[in-house]
Design a protein around this motif. Structure first.
Motif, PDB file in Angstrom:
ATOM      1  N   PHE A  91       0.838  -1.202   0.000  1.00  0.00           N
ATOM      2  CA  PHE A  91       0.000   0.000   0.000  1.00  0.00           C
ATOM      3  C   PHE A  91       0.870   1.248   0.000  1.00  0.00           C
ATOM      4  O   PHE A  91       1.815   1.363   0.777  1.00  0.00           O
ATOM      5  CB  PHE A  91      -0.884   0.038   1.245  1.00  0.00           C
ATOM      6  CG  PHE A  91      -1.941  -1.015   1.292  1.00  0.00           C
ATOM      7  CD1 PHE A  91      -1.797  -2.126   2.101  1.00  0.00           C
ATOM      8  CD2 PHE A  91      -3.100  -0.897   0.525  1.00  0.00           C
ATOM      9  CE1 PHE A  91      -2.777  -3.110   2.153  1.00  0.00           C
ATOM     10  CE2 PHE A  91      -4.088  -1.877   0.573  1.00  0.00           C
ATOM     11  CZ  PHE A  91      -3.918  -2.987   1.390  1.00  0.00           C
ATOM     12  N   PHE A 106      -4.764   6.196   1.766  1.00  0.00           N
ATOM     13  CA  PHE A 106      -4.182   4.993   1.182  1.00  0.00           C
ATOM     14  C   PHE A 106      -4.693   4.736  -0.228  1.00  0.00           C
ATOM     15  O   PHE A 106      -5.841   5.052  -0.567  1.00  0.00           O
ATOM     16  CB  PHE A 106      -4.512   3.776   2.055  1.00  0.00           C
ATOM     17  CG  PHE A 106      -3.713   3.724   3.312  1.00  0.00           C
ATOM     18  CD1 PHE A 106      -4.046   4.499   4.399  1.00  0.00           C
ATOM     19  CD2 PHE A 106      -2.591   2.904   3.403  1.00  0.00           C
ATOM     20  CE1 PHE A 106      -3.284   4.472   5.566  1.00  0.00           C
ATOM     21  CE2 PHE A 106      -1.830   2.856   4.567  1.00  0.00           C
ATOM     22  CZ  PHE A 106      -2.177   3.645   5.646  1.00  0.00           C
ATOM     23  N   GLY A 107      -3.824   4.110  -1.023  1.00  0.00           N
ATOM     24  CA  GLY A 107      -4.234   3.621  -2.328  1.00  0.00           C
ATOM     25  C   GLY A 107      -4.869   2.239  -2.213  1.00  0.00           C
ATOM     26  O   GLY A 107      -4.958   1.660  -1.126  1.00  0.00           O
ATOM     27  N   ASP A 108      -5.284   1.713  -3.368  1.00  0.00           N
ATOM     28  CA  ASP A 108      -5.939   0.397  -3.400  1.00  0.00           C
ATOM     29  C   ASP A 108      -4.965  -0.751  -3.178  1.00  0.00           C
ATOM     30  O   ASP A 108      -5.388  -1.874  -2.935  1.00  0.00           O
ATOM     31  CB  ASP A 108      -6.620   0.174  -4.751  1.00  0.00           C
ATOM     32  CG  ASP A 108      -7.951   0.889  -4.832  1.00  0.00           C
ATOM     33  OD1 ASP A 108      -8.332   1.323  -5.928  1.00  0.00           O
ATOM     34  OD2 ASP A 108      -8.600   1.012  -3.780  1.00  0.00           O
TER      35      ASP A 108
ATOM     36  N   TYR B  36      -9.239   2.727  10.768  1.00  0.00           N
ATOM     37  CA  TYR B  36      -9.389   2.557   9.327  1.00  0.00           C
ATOM     38  C   TYR B  36     -10.277   1.344   9.070  1.00  0.00           C
ATOM     39  O   TYR B  36     -10.256   0.375   9.829  1.00  0.00           O
ATOM     40  CB  TYR B  36      -8.028   2.322   8.661  1.00  0.00           C
ATOM     41  CG  TYR B  36      -7.212   3.582   8.449  1.00  0.00           C
ATOM     42  CD1 TYR B  36      -6.376   4.068   9.460  1.00  0.00           C
ATOM     43  CD2 TYR B  36      -7.264   4.279   7.248  1.00  0.00           C
ATOM     44  CE1 TYR B  36      -5.620   5.217   9.267  1.00  0.00           C
ATOM     45  CE2 TYR B  36      -6.504   5.427   7.048  1.00  0.00           C
ATOM     46  CZ  TYR B  36      -5.692   5.885   8.064  1.00  0.00           C
ATOM     47  OH  TYR B  36      -4.947   7.018   7.867  1.00  0.00           O
ATOM     48  N   GLN B  38     -11.569  -1.479   6.020  1.00  0.00           N
ATOM     49  CA  GLN B  38     -11.260  -2.064   4.715  1.00  0.00           C
ATOM     50  C   GLN B  38     -12.399  -2.979   4.325  1.00  0.00           C
ATOM     51  O   GLN B  38     -12.542  -4.075   4.888  1.00  0.00           O
ATOM     52  CB  GLN B  38      -9.942  -2.828   4.790  1.00  0.00           C
ATOM     53  CG  GLN B  38      -9.431  -3.327   3.458  1.00  0.00           C
ATOM     54  CD  GLN B  38      -8.088  -4.022   3.597  1.00  0.00           C
ATOM     55  OE1 GLN B  38      -7.834  -4.713   4.574  1.00  0.00           O
ATOM     56  NE2 GLN B  38      -7.216  -3.836   2.616  1.00  0.00           N
ATOM     57  N   ARG B  41     -11.591  -6.379  -0.092  1.00  0.00           N
ATOM     58  CA  ARG B  41     -10.573  -6.165  -1.119  1.00  0.00           C
ATOM     59  C   ARG B  41     -10.484  -4.718  -1.605  1.00  0.00           C
ATOM     60  O   ARG B  41     -10.051  -4.468  -2.722  1.00  0.00           O
ATOM     61  CB  ARG B  41     -10.782  -7.113  -2.288  1.00  0.00           C
ATOM     62  CG  ARG B  41     -10.623  -8.550  -1.903  1.00  0.00           C
ATOM     63  CD  ARG B  41     -10.690  -9.453  -3.109  1.00  0.00           C
ATOM     64  NE  ARG B  41     -10.490 -10.846  -2.732  1.00  0.00           N
ATOM     65  CZ  ARG B  41      -9.320 -11.418  -2.633  1.00  0.00           C
ATOM     66  NH1 ARG B  41      -8.229 -10.741  -2.883  1.00  0.00           N
ATOM     67  NH2 ARG B  41      -9.212 -12.681  -2.285  1.00  0.00           N
ATOM     68  N   GLN B  42     -10.910  -3.759  -0.788  1.00  0.00           N
ATOM     69  CA  GLN B  42     -10.782  -2.356  -1.176  1.00  0.00           C
ATOM     70  C   GLN B  42      -9.686  -1.692  -0.344  1.00  0.00           C
ATOM     71  O   GLN B  42      -9.032  -2.314   0.472  1.00  0.00           O
ATOM     72  CB  GLN B  42     -12.117  -1.641  -0.990  1.00  0.00           C
ATOM     73  CG  GLN B  42     -13.208  -2.128  -1.929  1.00  0.00           C
ATOM     74  CD  GLN B  42     -14.478  -1.327  -1.786  1.00  0.00           C
ATOM     75  OE1 GLN B  42     -14.480  -0.199  -1.294  1.00  0.00           O
ATOM     76  NE2 GLN B  42     -15.577  -1.904  -2.237  1.00  0.00           N
ATOM     77  N   ARG B  43      -9.499  -0.426  -0.590  1.00  0.00           N
ATOM     78  CA  ARG B  43      -8.431   0.308   0.090  1.00  0.00           C
ATOM     79  C   ARG B  43      -8.762   0.511   1.561  1.00  0.00           C
ATOM     80  O   ARG B  43      -9.920   0.445   1.972  1.00  0.00           O
ATOM     81  CB  ARG B  43      -8.222   1.656  -0.581  1.00  0.00           C
ATOM     82  CG  ARG B  43      -9.383   2.631  -0.404  1.00  0.00           C
ATOM     83  CD  ARG B  43      -9.102   3.946  -1.110  1.00  0.00           C
ATOM     84  NE  ARG B  43      -8.925   3.739  -2.539  1.00  0.00           N
ATOM     85  CZ  ARG B  43      -8.206   4.538  -3.318  1.00  0.00           C
ATOM     86  NH1 ARG B  43      -7.620   5.607  -2.812  1.00  0.00           N
ATOM     87  NH2 ARG B  43      -8.080   4.293  -4.597  1.00  0.00           N
ATOM     88  N   LEU B  44      -7.753   0.795   2.317  1.00  0.00           N
ATOM     89  CA  LEU B  44      -7.933   1.234   3.706  1.00  0.00           C
ATOM     90  C   LEU B  44      -8.522   2.645   3.674  1.00  0.00           C
ATOM     91  O   LEU B  44      -7.947   3.562   3.114  1.00  0.00           O
ATOM     92  CB  LEU B  44      -6.591   1.276   4.428  1.00  0.00           C
ATOM     93  CG  LEU B  44      -5.955  -0.071   4.766  1.00  0.00           C
ATOM     94  CD1 LEU B  44      -4.473   0.095   5.016  1.00  0.00           C
ATOM     95  CD2 LEU B  44      -6.643  -0.671   5.984  1.00  0.00           C
ATOM     96  N   TYR B  86      -9.191  -1.683  11.334  1.00  0.00           N
ATOM     97  CA  TYR B  86      -7.835  -1.567  11.864  1.00  0.00           C
ATOM     98  C   TYR B  86      -7.715  -0.322  12.734  1.00  0.00           C
ATOM     99  O   TYR B  86      -8.083   0.778  12.320  1.00  0.00           O
ATOM    100  CB  TYR B  86      -6.810  -1.445  10.738  1.00  0.00           C
ATOM    101  CG  TYR B  86      -6.650  -2.676   9.897  1.00  0.00           C
ATOM    102  CD1 TYR B  86      -7.316  -2.805   8.679  1.00  0.00           C
ATOM    103  CD2 TYR B  86      -5.828  -3.721  10.319  1.00  0.00           C
ATOM    104  CE1 TYR B  86      -7.168  -3.938   7.903  1.00  0.00           C
ATOM    105  CE2 TYR B  86      -5.674  -4.854   9.542  1.00  0.00           C
ATOM    106  CZ  TYR B  86      -6.353  -4.956   8.334  1.00  0.00           C
ATOM    107  OH  TYR B  86      -6.205  -6.077   7.563  1.00  0.00           O
TER     108      TYR B  86
END
Lengths: 115, 111
Positions: A91, A106-108, B36, B38, B41-44, B86
Motif C-alpha cells: 500500500f 491509502f491507495g488500493d 481505518y 477495509q 478487497r478495497q483500500r484502507l 484496523y
C-alpha cells in the motif's frame, strides 16, 4: 475526492527479478509512505519519504528496497531482487502535512506475487 | 516502542445489536489514533480519528489515556458494516511519522 492511485493492481514476478511498484499520491500532499501486508498478517510500515528523501524506514526496508520520486508526481518502490517472502499487498499512502492527527490516505494496493 | 493490540480477530454480531471493537495501545508520548476500515478487497479508508470526536456511519471512538484504549463503538450494527477494521497509532514527536497498525478485527454483521 482526490485519491491515491497505485499501479499495477497485481504484479506477478519470478524470484530474483526486479520489480517496481508505482504510486501517484494526492497532488498537494507532502509526505509519502509504503506499507505492506503479508496475507493474513497486519499492515506493516516500510518507509516514509519527505522533502525528496527518506525520513524513516523500518527494519524490513533493507538494501533490496529503494524509493524514488522521479518526476514530482510518481512515487515508486523498487525491490531489486525479489524473494518469495516479498509476496504481499503493498500500500502507498500520502499525507497533506505533518500536523497533529492528520490522516494518511491509502491507495488500493498492489498485490505482488513472487513465483 | 509503539504497539497496538486488537484482541479480537473475528467478531460476529446480529443486525441491530451493539458492537464494540477493542483497541489498546502502548506509546510513551501523546498518541494520534485512527480507525481505518477495509471493505472486501478495497483500500484502507479512514473511519475516525480521535481528535475530531465525530461520529461517522454511526461509529464513535473515545480516547481513554488512563486505560490506553481507543475502542470503536456503534449502538446498532448494520449488515453493510461488515468489514475489516484496523486501529492505527501515529506519534507526535516526528511530523508525518509512521502508522503502527493493530492486527485488525473482521466484523461480520449477520441478518
Amino acid at each position: 475526492e482526490p485519491e491515491v492511485t497505485q499501479t499495477p493492481s497485481h504484479q506477478v514476478t519470478q524470484m530474483g527479478q526486479e520489480v517496481i511498484l508505482r504510486c501517484v499520491p494526492i497532488s498537494n500532499h507532502l509526505y509519502f509512505y509504503w506499507y505492506r501486508q503479508i496475507l493474513g498478517q497486519k499492515v506493516e510500515f516500510l518507509v516514509s519519504f519527505y522533502n525528496n528523501e527518506i525520513s524513516e524506514k523500518s527494519e524490513i526496508f533493507d538494501d533490496q528496497f529503494s524509493v524514488e520520486r522521479p518526476d514530482g508526481s510518481n512515487f515508486t518502490l523498487k525491490i531489486r531482487s525479489t524473494k518469495l517472502e516479498d509476496s504481499a499487498m503493498y500500500f502507498c499512502a500520502s499525507l497533506s502535512q505533518g500536523t497533529y492527527n492528520q490522516p494518511q490516505h491509502f491507495g488500493d494496493g498492489t498485490r505482488l506475487s513472487i513465483l | 516502542a509503539q504497539r497496538v493490540t486488537q484482541p479480537e480477530k473475528l467478531l460476529s454480531v446480529f443486525k441491530g445489536a451493539p458492537v464494540e471493537l477493542k483497541c489498546n495501545y502502548s506509546y510513551s508520548g501523546s498518541p494520534e489514533l485512527f480507525w481505518y476500515v477495509q471493505y472486501s478487497r478495497q483500500r484502507l479508508q479512514l473511519l475516525l480519528r480521535h481528535i475530531s470526536r465525530e461520529s461517522i456511519k454511526g461509529f464513535t471512538a473515545d480516547l481513554n489515556k488512563g486505560e490506553t484504549s481507543f475502542h470503536l463503538k456503534k449502538p446498532f450494527a448494520q449488515e453493510e458494516d461488515s468489514a475489516m477494521y484496523y486501529c492505527a497509532l501515529g506519534g507526535e514527536e516526528t511530523s508525518g511519522s509512521r502508522l503502527t497498525f493493530g492486527e485488525g478485527t473482521q466484523l461480520t454483521v449477520n441478518p
